[in-house]
Design a protein around this motif. Structure first.
Motif, mmCIF file in Angstrom:
data_model
loop_
_atom_site.group_PDB
_atom_site.id
_atom_site.type_symbol
_atom_site.label_atom_id
_atom_site.label_comp_id
_atom_site.label_asym_id
_atom_site.label_seq_id
_atom_site.Cartn_x
_atom_site.Cartn_y
_atom_site.Cartn_z
ATOM 1 N N UNK A 189 0.999 -1.068 0.017
ATOM 2 C CA UNK A 189 -0.105 0.133 0.058
ATOM 3 C C UNK A 189 0.910 1.328 -0.153
ATOM 4 N N UNK A 190 0.299 2.508 0.064
ATOM 5 C CA UNK A 190 0.939 3.708 -0.153
ATOM 6 C C UNK A 190 1.979 3.952 1.121
ATOM 7 N N UNK A 191 1.567 3.722 2.334
ATOM 8 C CA UNK A 191 2.315 3.673 3.288
ATOM 9 C C UNK A 191 3.854 2.779 3.372
ATOM 10 N N UNK A 192 3.447 1.671 2.820
ATOM 11 C CA UNK A 192 4.661 0.670 2.718
ATOM 12 C C UNK A 192 5.284 1.029 1.588
ATOM 13 N N UNK A 193 4.940 1.459 0.676
ATOM 14 C CA UNK A 193 5.856 1.922 -0.510
ATOM 15 C C UNK A 193 6.805 3.196 -0.116
ATOM 16 N N UNK A 194 6.063 4.224 0.495
ATOM 17 C CA UNK A 194 6.924 5.256 1.143
ATOM 18 C C UNK A 194 8.110 4.931 1.962
ATOM 19 N N UNK A 195 7.730 4.033 2.836
ATOM 20 C CA UNK A 195 8.649 3.466 3.982
ATOM 21 C C UNK A 195 9.689 2.666 3.190
ATOM 22 N N UNK A 196 9.417 1.926 2.156
ATOM 23 C CA UNK A 196 10.650 1.180 1.469
ATOM 24 C C UNK A 196 11.315 2.313 0.896
ATOM 25 N N UNK A 197 10.892 3.511 0.315
ATOM 26 C CA UNK A 197 11.617 4.169 -0.464
ATOM 27 C C UNK A 197 12.673 5.147 0.552
ATOM 28 N N UNK A 198 12.090 4.981 1.710
ATOM 29 C CA UNK A 198 12.756 5.782 2.789
ATOM 30 C C UNK A 198 14.131 4.821 3.258
ATOM 31 N N UNK A 199 13.673 3.569 3.298
ATOM 32 C CA UNK A 199 15.017 2.676 3.629
ATOM 33 C C UNK A 199 15.902 2.438 2.362
ATOM 34 N N UNK A 200 15.209 2.633 1.133
ATOM 35 C CA UNK A 200 16.028 2.445 -0.190
ATOM 36 C C UNK A 200 17.040 3.731 -0.272
ATOM 37 N N UNK A 201 16.582 4.824 0.261
ATOM 38 C CA UNK A 201 17.372 6.289 0.126
ATOM 39 C C UNK A 201 18.554 6.196 1.101
ATOM 40 N N UNK A 202 18.226 5.447 2.350
ATOM 41 C CA UNK A 202 19.415 5.268 3.311
ATOM 42 C C UNK A 202 20.409 4.250 2.982
ATOM 43 N N UNK A 203 20.115 3.307 2.413
ATOM 44 C CA UNK A 203 20.745 2.047 1.787
ATOM 45 C C UNK A 203 21.715 2.866 0.629
ATOM 46 N N UNK A 204 21.103 3.536 -0.287
ATOM 47 C CA UNK A 204 21.936 3.961 -1.286
ATOM 48 C C UNK A 204 22.985 4.948 -0.766
ATOM 49 N N UNK A 205 22.719 5.715 0.212
ATOM 50 C CA UNK A 205 23.671 6.570 0.939
ATOM 51 C C UNK A 205 24.681 6.041 1.690
ATOM 52 N N UNK A 206 24.583 4.674 2.209
ATOM 53 C CA UNK A 206 25.447 4.075 2.981
ATOM 54 C C UNK A 206 26.877 3.673 2.437
ATOM 55 N N UNK A 207 27.833 3.947 3.021
ATOM 56 C CA UNK A 207 29.229 3.668 2.595
ATOM 57 C C UNK A 207 29.844 2.331 2.929
#
Length: 570
Positions: free
Chosen positions: A11-29
Motif C-alpha cells: 500500500x501507499x504507506x509501505x511503498x513510502x517507507x521502502x523508499x525511505x529505506x532505499x534512500x538510506x541504503x543508497x547513501x550508506x558507505x
C-alpha cells in the motif's frame, strides 16, 4: 490477480517507507556494510510481520488504536534508520577528521541496541501470531516456511551484529559484554511494549508503541550504562568505558535526563505509598475516609518533591560533576545572558497565553474542525521556536526539556486525577483532542513537542546539515499545517478511496516546506552556517516526508520529523 495481490500488500504507506529505506541504503558507505545489510533485513522482516499481524484483523490479542493500521514496518525502521543516517553523517566527519572514532563507535552501539530492540519486538509479535494459529488450529502449509524465514532472519541479523563488533574489537571480553548489553536492550524492549499495550489498550498502534518502546529503552539504557561507568571504571571493559566517556555530555542533557527519570519514578513511589495509605484508610471511620482525596494529593506532591529536589539532583551531581547545585546551575545559565534569554521567556509566555486563551474559546464556541484548530498550534510552534533556534539554540534545548517535564507532570496529574488540578486539566485538555487521543492517554501535545525538539537535540553534536535541526519545525509547523488547511479547503483529488488526504494538500505542504527552506538558508548563512546539501537531495527529503504525511495512518507528529531528519542527514 497477481497484480491485485501485490497492490494490496504494497500500500501507499509501505511503498513510502521502502523508499525511505532505499534512500538510506543508497547513501550508506562500504564501511557501514554490516549496518546497511542488517537494516535492510530488519525492514524485510518488519514487512513480513506487519502483513502477518494485519491478516488477523481485530482477532489479534492486543487492542490497538481504532482507525489506524498496524504501522509495524514504519515503527520498526524509523529509529534504526535515524541511527544509520547519523552513522553516515559521522562517517563523513571522520574522514575529514572533524569527529573522533569514539563518537562513531558510540553511535554504532546505539544503532545495534535500537535495531535489536525492534527485532526482538518483531519476534515477539511473530510468536503471538504462531500461538494464535495453533490455538485456532489454522496451521497452513506456509507455517513451516514462515518458521524457517523467521529463524533465518534472526540468525543473519545476529551474525552481522557479531561481525560488526568483531571487526573493531581487540578484546574477547569487550565483545561478549557488548553483545550481552545489546541483547538486554532487546529483552527490555519486549517487556516494555507488553507493559505499554496492556496498560494503555487502544491508545496506540503497534508502530507507535514500537517507536516509543525503542526510544525509551535506548535512552534510559544509555543513562543506566553511563551511571554504571561512573560507579566503577573497572565494572566493564576498558573498551566500553572509552565509548561511554568518549561522547561528551552537556549539563543540559544530564538535567533533562534526570528530570524525566524523576517524573517517571514519582508515580511508582506514589503508588507504593498509596497502597499503604489505602490500607490505613480502609480500617478507619467514614469521617476520616472523606479526606482520602486530599490525602492522596499530599502523598503525590510530597513524593514528587522528594524525588525532584533530593534524589534527582544527587544523581546529576554524581554523573556530571556540577560545580554547584543543578538547579542553581540552571538559574545561572538563564541569567548569564539576561537580555536575550529573559526576553525570549517573556515572548514565549505572551505567545502561549494569547494562543491558548484564544483557541480555547474558539474550540468551545465555534464549529471549526478540531483538526484545523490543532494545526494553529503548529503555526504557534513556528513562531516560538524558529527565532530561538537561530539565535539561542542552547537555551532552546533547556526550554524544550522544561516544557516536556511540565507536559509529563500535567498528564500524570490528569491520569491519576490528583486533586485539585486533575479534573481541571482533564477538562482543558479534552478541548484539543482528536480521534488519535483517548480518555486514558492524551499524546498529541507530546508528539508535537517531541517532533520539534528531537531533531534539535540530536543536532547538538556534530552537524554538517544546517537545516537538520529545523526538521520538526518545518515538517510539522509548516508542511503538515499547510497540507491540512489547503487540503481541507481546496482538496479534490484523494490519494486513496478511504483516506481524507488530498493531492492538493500534499503539494501545498511540499511547496511550503521548500519555500521555508529557501527563506531560512540566507538567515542561516548570516549566522555562519554553510549549506552543504545538494538541492536535489533536499527535494527528495521534502517529497518523501510529504508523501509519508499523505499516506500514513500513524501519529504523523511522531514519525514525520524523524524521517525528515534522517533524510536531511544523508
Amino acid at each position: 490477480m497477481a497484480t491485485a495481490m501485490a497492490s494490496s500488500l504494497l500500500n501507499g504507506e509501505r511503498a513510502v517507507v521502502l523508499l525511505f529505506v532505499s534512500s538510506i541504503e543508497y547513501s550508506t558507505p562500504i564501511s557501514l556494510i554490516y549496518e546497511s545489510m542488517s537494516f535492510c533485513l530488519l525492514a524485510v522482516f518488519a514487512l513480513f510481520v506487519e502483513i502477518s499481524v494485519e491478516s488477523y484483523g481485530s482477532d489479534f490479542p492486543f487492542k490497538t488504536r481504532p482507525g489506524a493500521s498496524s504501522g509495524i514496518l514504519l515503527g520498526a525502521v524509523t529509529l534504526p534508520g535515524l541511527a544509520v543516517s547519523k552513522l553516515i553523517q559521522l562517517s563523513r566527519a571522520l574522514s575529514e577528521h572533524e569527529v573522533g572514532v569514539e563518537e562513531v563507535e558510540f553511535t554504532r552501539l546505539q544503532y545495534w541496541a535500537t535495531s535489536t530492540g525492534c527485532l526482538c519486538v518483531l519476534v515477539f509479535l511473530c510468536f503471538i501470531c504462531c500461538h494464535e494459529s495453533n490455538k485456532t488450529k489454522s496451521v497452513s502449509f506456509h507455517s513451516h516456511w514462515h518458521t524457517k524465514f523467521n529463524i533465518s532472519c534472526i540468525a543473519l541479523f545476529a551474525a552481522m551484529c557479531y561481525l560488526s563488533f568483531a571487526a573493531k574489537s581487540s578484546s574477547g571480553w569487550y565483545l561478549a559484554l557488548t553483545l550481552l548489553w545489546i541483547v538486554c536492550h532487546g529483552l527490555a524492549a519486549v517487556k516494555f511494549i507488553q507493559h505499554v499495550l496492556h496498560t494503555f489498550p487502544a491508545c496506540a498502534s503497534f508502530g507507535e508503541a514500537l517507536l516509543v518502546t525503542a526510544g525509551f529503552v535506548v535512552y534510559f539504557g544509555d543513562m543506566f550504562a553511563f551511571t554504571l561507568a561512573k560507579i566503577s571504571k573497572h565494572l566493564i571493559s576498558n573498551g566500553l568505558n572509552s565509548i561511554a566517556y568518549g561522547v561528551e555530555r552537556s549539563e543540559i542533557s544530564t538535567i533533562i535526563q534526570g528530570m524525566l527519570l524523576g517524573l517517571l519514578l514519582s508515580p511508582m513511589l506514589f503508588k507504593s505509598i498509596l497502597r499503604k495509605w489505602e490500607f490505613y484508610m480502609s480500617s478507619t471511620n467514614s469521617e476520616v475516609r472523606g479526606h482520602r482525596e486530599r490525602g492522596q494529593s499530599i502523598i503525590f506532591y510530597g513524593s514528587l518533591t522528594f524525588i525532584l529536589l533530593v534524589i534527582v539532583p544527587l544523581w546529576m551531581q554524581y554523573v556530571q560533576d556540577f560545580p554547584v547545585h543543578p538547579f542553581l546551575w540552571v538559574f545561572k545559565f538563564v541569567v548569564s545572558e539576561p537580555h536575550k534569554r529573559l526576553s525570549l521567556c517573556v515572548y514565549w509566555v505572551a505567545v502561549i497565553s494569547v494562543s491558548v486563551l484564544r483557541f480555547y474559546k474558539i474550540s468551545k464556541n465555534s464549529k471549526i474542525e478540531r483538526i484545523l484548530l490543532r494545526k494553529y498550534y503548529h503555526l504557534v510552534a513556528v513562531l516560538m521556536f524558529v527565532p530561538a533556534l537561530v539565535f539561542q539554540p542552547l537555551f532552546l534545548n533547556l526550554a524544550f526539556g522544561a516544557a516536556l517535564g511540565v507536559f509529563l507532570l500535567l498528564e500524570i496529574i490528569r491520569v491519576w486525577r490528583i486533586w485539585p488540578l486533575g479534573p481541571l486539566v482533564h477538562q482543558f485538555m479534552n478541548a484539543f483532542t482528536d480521534h488519535r487521543d483517548s480518555d486514558l492517554l492524551i499524546v498529541s501535545h507530546f508528539s508535537l513537542l517531541l517532533g520539534c525538539a528531537l531533531p534539535i537535540w540530536m543536532s547538538s553534536g556534530f552537524n554538517d546539515r544546517p537545516l537538520a535541526p529545523f526538521a520538526g519545525i518545518l515538517s510539522l509547523g509548516i508542511g503538515d499545517t499547510m497540507a491540512s488547511m489547503v487540503g481541507y479547503k481546496y482538496g479534490v483529488l484523494r490519494w486513496s478511496k478511504t483516506g481524507k488526504k488530498t493531492v492538493e494538500g500534499t503539494a501545498a505542504g511540499i511547496t511550503s516546506v521548500l519555500a521555508a527552506c529557501s527563506a531560512l538558508l540566507p538567515l542561516l548563512a548570516a549566522t555562519g552556517h554553510m549549506f552543504t546539501q545538494h538541492w536535489l537531495s533536499l527535494l527528495s527529503a521534502v517529497t518523501l516526508s510529504g508523501l509519508l504525511e499523505a499516506y500514513t495512518a500513524q501519529l504523523d507528529n511522531a514519525f514525520i520529523p524523524l524521517v525528515f531528519y534522517s533524510l536531511l542527514c544523508l
